[in-house]
Design a protein around this motif. Structure first.
Motif, short mmCIF file in Angstrom:
data_model
loop_
_atom_site.label_atom_id
_atom_site.label_comp_id
_atom_site.label_asym_id
_atom_site.label_seq_id
_atom_site.Cartn_x
_atom_site.Cartn_y
_atom_site.Cartn_z
N GLY A 56 -0.42 10.02 19.42
CA GLY A 56 -1.58 9.52 20.15
C GLY A 56 -2.24 8.31 19.52
O GLY A 56 -3.04 7.64 20.16
N ASP A 57 -1.94 8.01 18.24
CA ASP A 57 -2.51 6.83 17.59
C ASP A 57 -1.89 5.57 18.18
O ASP A 57 -0.80 5.60 18.76
N THR A 58 -2.59 4.46 18.00
CA THR A 58 -2.10 3.17 18.49
C THR A 58 -1.60 2.34 17.31
O THR A 58 -2.28 2.23 16.30
N GLN A 81 0.81 -1.21 0.00
CA GLN A 81 0.00 0.00 0.00
C GLN A 81 0.85 1.26 0.00
O GLN A 81 0.34 2.34 -0.19
N LEU A 82 2.12 1.14 0.26
CA LEU A 82 3.00 2.30 0.35
C LEU A 82 3.55 2.63 -1.02
O LEU A 82 4.03 1.77 -1.73
N VAL A 107 -1.86 -0.42 12.01
CA VAL A 107 -2.46 0.76 12.61
C VAL A 107 -3.85 0.41 13.09
O VAL A 107 -4.65 -0.13 12.34
N VAL A 108 -4.13 0.70 14.35
CA VAL A 108 -5.45 0.42 14.90
C VAL A 108 -6.44 1.44 14.36
O VAL A 108 -6.18 2.65 14.40
N ALA A 154 3.50 7.48 5.80
CA ALA A 154 3.11 6.32 5.01
C ALA A 154 2.13 5.44 5.77
O ALA A 154 1.22 4.86 5.18
N LEU A 155 2.32 5.35 7.08
CA LEU A 155 1.40 4.56 7.91
C LEU A 155 0.10 5.31 8.19
O LEU A 155 -0.89 4.71 8.56
N GLY A 156 0.14 6.63 8.03
CA GLY A 156 -1.05 7.44 8.30
C GLY A 156 -1.32 7.59 9.78
O GLY A 156 -2.47 7.64 10.20
#
Length: 97
Positions: A52-54, A17-18, A69-70, A46-48
């Motif tokens: 604060g994201d998990t 996807q990257l 990525v959750v 790239a991970l978006g």
């Protein structure tokens, strides 16, 4: 995506996807009493993910380590569904008969 990951509200982010492919070398550093790595800005983009994201780290069947990525929206929806089910347990059991 596996059923287990879907149940946990995880959105897979694979290398396919990257675009373009992202690669980076990172040093392991002391963070308090633990060790950690700091992800470069282009990898985070790239991970978006943002602060604060998990991010889950999982080992695939072939031994590779993957970052996933959750999906916050899926997690929130699942939490709401679990709350509704807990509040209406008796009703759901009666309907299941």
């Amino acid at each position: 995506m596996t059923d287990q990951k879907r149940e946990r509200g995880v959105r897979e982010t694979g290398a396919s996807q990257l675009s373009p492919p992202v690669s980076a070398s990172m040093k392991v550093r002391r963070v308090g009493n633990s060790l950690g790595v700091i992800l470069p800005r282009d990898l985070l983009a790239a991970l978006g993910v943002e602060e604060g994201d998990t991010v889950d780290v999982v080992q695939s069947e072939d031994g590779r380590i993957e970052l996933t990525v959750v999906d916050r929206e899926a997690d929130d929806l699942m939490a709401m569904a679990e709350e509704v089910m807990a509040e209406n347990r008796a009703v759901l059991r009666a309907l299941a008969k």
